[in-house]
Design a protein around this motif. Structure first.
Motif, PDB file in Angstrom:
ATOM      1  N   GLU A  78     -42.500 -60.256 -66.010  1.00  0.00           N
ATOM      2  CA  GLU A  78     -42.368 -59.507 -67.265  1.00  0.00           C
ATOM      3  C   GLU A  78     -40.901 -59.382 -67.643  1.00  0.00           C
ATOM      4  N   TRP A  88     -41.450 -56.688 -75.341  1.00  0.00           N
ATOM      5  CA  TRP A  88     -41.676 -57.207 -73.996  1.00  0.00           C
ATOM      6  C   TRP A  88     -42.639 -58.390 -74.041  1.00  0.00           C
ATOM      7  N   ARG A  90     -45.122 -60.741 -71.017  1.00  0.00           N
ATOM      8  CA  ARG A  90     -45.581 -60.758 -69.626  1.00  0.00           C
ATOM      9  C   ARG A  90     -46.478 -61.965 -69.373  1.00  0.00           C
TER      10      ARG A  90
END
Length: 148
Positions: A78, A88, A90
């Protein structure tokens, strides 16, 4: 809904063991070798790099990626991103049949002024652009895994 927030989910079924897929995905500096839309990755230190991506549409996104989680046992990679996009992403790699499933999740806010300006009319194109990028990434990773 925030017109500048995007959530993406891609699943790549791959005919390689999870450890091999995880190893390829954790080497972000190698992405430009197999993923055409990842134009450049410049490592700043052991956990941070600057990434430039460009798909079909005539714009590039540059962001700093900082490792947020690296868990080989769970198959999780991540990053936190700042720059033209903030949020973000991941990877989660698991066993799937005789190969692997690489699940990619991303939640980002677009900060690049041009893209913010065209947020509403451009949204379908931006999403399609991302799908094309992910499709090409899967094909590139398949070839890369066959070669190593």
């Amino acid at each position: 809904m925030d017109r500048n927030r995007y959530r993406f989910l891609s699943r790549w079924s791959l005919p390689a063991p999870p450890a091999a897929v995880y190893t390829a995905l954790e080497r972000a500096e190698d992405y430009p070798r197999w993923w055409p839309q990842v134009r450049e990755v410049t490592r700043l230190d052991d956990t941070t790099g600057v990434v430039t991506v460009r798909s079909l549409l005539p714009y590039a996104l540059t962001f700093t990626a900082r490792e947020a989680r690296r868990d080989p046992a769970a198959g999780v990679l991540e990053i936190a991103m700042t720059g033209d996009i903030e949020g973000w992403a991941r990877w989660t790699v698991t066993a799937h049949g005789t190969g692997s499933l690489a699940r990619y999740e991303q939640v980002v806010d677009v900060t690049k002024p041009l893209l913010r300006r065209f947020a509403v009319p451009g949204r379908p194109l931006f999403r399609a652009n991302h799908r094309l990028m992910m499709r090409a990434g899967r094909r590139g990773l398949l070839r890369y895994l066959e070669a190593v």
